[in-house]
Write an enzyme that holds these catalytic residues in place. Structure first.
Site, PDB file in Angstrom:
ATOM      1  N   GLU A 271      21.417 -37.311  19.667  1.00 24.58           N
ATOM      2  CA  GLU A 271      22.386 -36.351  19.148  1.00 24.58           C
ATOM      3  C   GLU A 271      23.201 -36.928  17.988  1.00 24.58           C
ATOM      4  OE1 GLU A 271      23.179 -33.586  23.103  1.00 24.58           O
ATOM      5  OE2 GLU A 271      24.660 -35.121  22.582  1.00 24.58           O
TER       6      GLU A 271
ATOM      7  N   GLU B 146      16.923 -31.578  26.330  1.00 24.43           N
ATOM      8  CA  GLU B 146      17.880 -31.524  27.440  1.00 24.43           C
ATOM      9  C   GLU B 146      18.128 -30.057  27.783  1.00 24.43           C
ATOM     10  OE1 GLU B 146      21.484 -33.669  26.721  1.00 24.43           O
ATOM     11  OE2 GLU B 146      20.469 -35.481  26.026  1.00 24.43           O
TER      12      GLU B 146
END
Length: 663
Positions: free
Chosen positions: A142, A311
């Protein structure tokens, strides 16, 4: 179409690992992602590498026929590394150092951190180079999370100056491009230029825009470093990265050029709580289908190949203000939604709720005691259903243009408290999805010739090259919808000397006489014989060579042109000078689809969405009411009645389906 899971073996005793792997196998899990936050376990002391524990788990996956996706651990440099090289830490605009204690505290432009990255990534890659279970890598984790994409340290200052030298060549060219005569901001040397650190008044918008570009480019280069290292060891591995929802600071199209495919992290009940307004009950239980669909389509297009959900929310999560339990079956619903938009893998985060650290209140597929949680059941069902379905391609007749340069520039000068680029582009995306149309989200620089219709919301920064490209698209038979605030500025973030839409004026056949932000005012416009509301922004158009098809019916602009259209060559251009309401957006989009001969459904009920992939069509019900489907196609999953927060899959085209709420 497969199911995966994110696993942290370092959180659990060794004697539990084999049990975990057995239960993953029973659930039908194919891929296991590991290692993104494990640097301090992989290297507990300087140069004391310990990969044995990770290799043990990867060996266990191989024994069971599962595949490993390993991650470079660079998102969390260990404390000993920070102590040795404090210069790797980021700085805030006011000079405050972002200290050790969380994650993502390193600077993308730190030479010392680049050296350490090369060392740990190379060592990991070489250790697993020949392991049969390792099929690919996720770089870092991320990029930019927690507001860490833009740093203001001296390493960034030096790198920014070099970036500017490469772009402009000499300082006078920069002065001319930026317009530094304003407020005595003329520069005599690149060495004078610092990052836009804390100051009394706003920084020059051209300077800030270039810093945003530079910061995004810094991440692109850092990711490229990692991708090249991994491929140099084994070019059969895939390389990806997990992006975030509608994330402003980073251009994923640029990062995607070094990836085999893009991935992103999906948390549907949290996302609606991060945007203005109050999330309603349905959103708190299952999220907003168009917010999810938009990002699925964005990341499908950000890099070649099918995208992944790296995710997937498994249950309740820890970070939004309200930590609701998702509706029954929501975790299965989300997995199917991703797959219908082109996902190859849906990987749940995470395997088991952790007993320590910052994310103790983030659920997993298994509870804290190791027993199955609600998400485990959903993941198992989804895995079995995917195995029985055939995959295919997502065929998209419409492109929606997303321009990060315009996004960054508008973030600096929105000119209205309610102007938000993401919300504006989402208005048109929702209208397309409300008609059952599949969409590609692409940058304006892409080849648009394969699309029947193109929607270009707010191409704020523009030049003659882009105008020529869009003109050629229309002349050859394309249908284009261009919207408010397009063509206002040049690529350097300065107003064009001509009135908007600037370089697009010849194509549009109209110009903007005046504009205003309309927050708090009465706002109505007439289009197609109907009266609609609009919001936020209004432009009064002068129709020089276009047909007026929409007029203001309220306010100072009453009677003035708001929407125009024009035939150019074999195609058609529509210019919309307002931010349309939901109903007006539907009317505009429906007319565009009909003009372009794009097949579409009747308007779908609110929170009901359709997506087509290959020979299959998914119908998703994100509402708390049952819906009824009328179709002659055969059902692969579900039936003609879809319960609240559920789905059905049919073999056939979306245009053969009608949907209505049960009375």
């Amino acid at each position: 179409m497969n199911v995966g899971v994110c696993y942290f073996p370092e959180h659990w005793p060794r004697e539990r690992w084999q049990t975990d792997l057995e239960q993953m196998t029973e659930a039908g899990i194919e891929y296991v992602r590991m290692g993104e936050f494990s640097w301090s376990r992989l290297e507990p002391e300087p140069d004391a590498l310990d990969f044995e524990w990770l290799e043990t788990v990867v060996d266990g996956l191989a024994e069971r026929g599962m595949k490993a996706v390993l991650c470079t651990p660079t998102a969390t440099p260990p404390k000993w590394l920070v102590d040795r090289h404090p210069e790797i830490l980021q700085e805030e605009p006011d000079g405050t150092v972002r200290a050790f204690g969380g994650r993502r505290h390193y600077c993308f432009n730190s030479e010392a951190y680049h050296e350490q990255t090369e060392r740990i990534v190379s060592a990991l890659a070489e250790r697993f180079a020949e392991h049969p279970a390792v099929v690919g890598w996720q770089t870092d984790n991320e990029f930019g999370c927690h507001g860490t994409l833009r740093c203001y340290c001296e390493d960034c200052a030096d790198a920014f100056r070099e970036w500017l030298r490469d772009k402009y060549g000499d300082i006078e060219t920069l002065n001319e491009a930026w317009g530094t005569s304003f407020w005595s901001q003329h520069h005599t040397d690149f060495e004078e230029i610092d990052p836009p650190r804390h100051t009394a008044a706003d920084h020059h918008p051209s300077r800030r825009l270039d810093y945003h570009r530079f910061s995004s480019d810094s991440v692109v280069e850092y990711n490229r470093l990692q991708a090249a290292l991994l491929r140099s060891v084994n070019d059969d591995w895939f390389v990806t990265h997990n992006f975030m929802v509608s994330f402003t600071p980073l251009n994923p199209f640029d990062v995607g050029s070094d990836l085999d495919f893009a991935a992103w992290d999906v948390y549907p009940t949290g996302f609606p709580q991060t945007t203005p307004g109050t999330a309603d009950t349905d959103e708190l239980r299952v999220g907003n289908p168009d917010q999810l669909g938009f990002n699925h389509d964005l990341y499908r297009c950000a890099a070649p190949g099918e995208f992944w959900v790296m995710e997937q929310q498994p249950g309740e999560i820890n970070w939004p203000p309200i930590t609701t339990q998702p509706a029954d079956g929501a975790m299965r619903l989300w997995a199917h939604h991703a797959v219908a938009h082109g996902a190859a893998v849906v990987s749940y985060f995470r395997w088991r709720r952790c007993l320590e650290g910052q994310e103790q209140y983030h659920s997993g597929l298994r509870k804290r005691d190791g027993s199955a949680d609600r998400g485990y059941h959903d993941a198992s069902v989804a895995a079995a259903e995917f195995e029985a379905l055939t995959s295919g391609d997502v065929d998209t007749p419409v492109a929606l243009l997303l321009d990060y340069d315009s996004l960054w520039a508008l973030d600096e000068q929105p000119m209205s408290p309610s102007f938000n680029y993401w919300e504006h582009i989402q208005t048109y995306y929702s209208a397309l999805r409300g008609r059952g149309v599949d969409v590609d989200i692409v940058p304006p620089s892409d080849d648009l010739s394969t699309y029947d219709a193109v929607i270009a919301p707010t191409l704020y920064l523009s030049d003659t090259e882009l105008a020529s490209s869009l003109s050629e698209y229309v002349e050859r038979g394309g249908s284009l919808l261009l919207t408010m605030r397009s063509g206002e500025k040049d690529r350097s973030n300065k107003l064009h000397p001509t009135t908007p839409p600037g370089p697009f004026a010849d194509l549009v056949g109209a110009t903007v006489e005046q504009h205003e932000s309309v927050d708090g005012l009465e706002t109505m416009v007439q289009y197609g014989g109907e009266t609609y509301d609009y919001r936020t922004w209004a432009e009064w158009l002068a129709d020089e060579d276009a047909t007026i098809v929409g007029e203001y019916t309220t306010g100072t602009g009453t009677g003035r042109a708001a929407i125009t259209e024009r035939t150019v060559g074999d195609g058609r251009i529509v210019y919309v000078g307002v931010w349309p309401s939901e109903d007006l957006a539907d009317a505009l989009v429906t007319d565009l689809l009909q003009q372009a001969d794009v097949e579409h459904t009747d308007r779908l009920p609110e929170r009901v969405r359709i997506a087509e992939r290959g020979d299959l069509t998914w119908i998703f019900n994100y509402s708390s009411e049952k819906i009824t489907i009328d179709t002659g196609a055969s059902f692969q999953i579900g039936g003609s009645t879809i319960s609240e927060y559920d789905l059905a899959v049919v073999e056939g085209s979306s245009t053969e389906i009608t949907v209505e709420h049960n009375s």
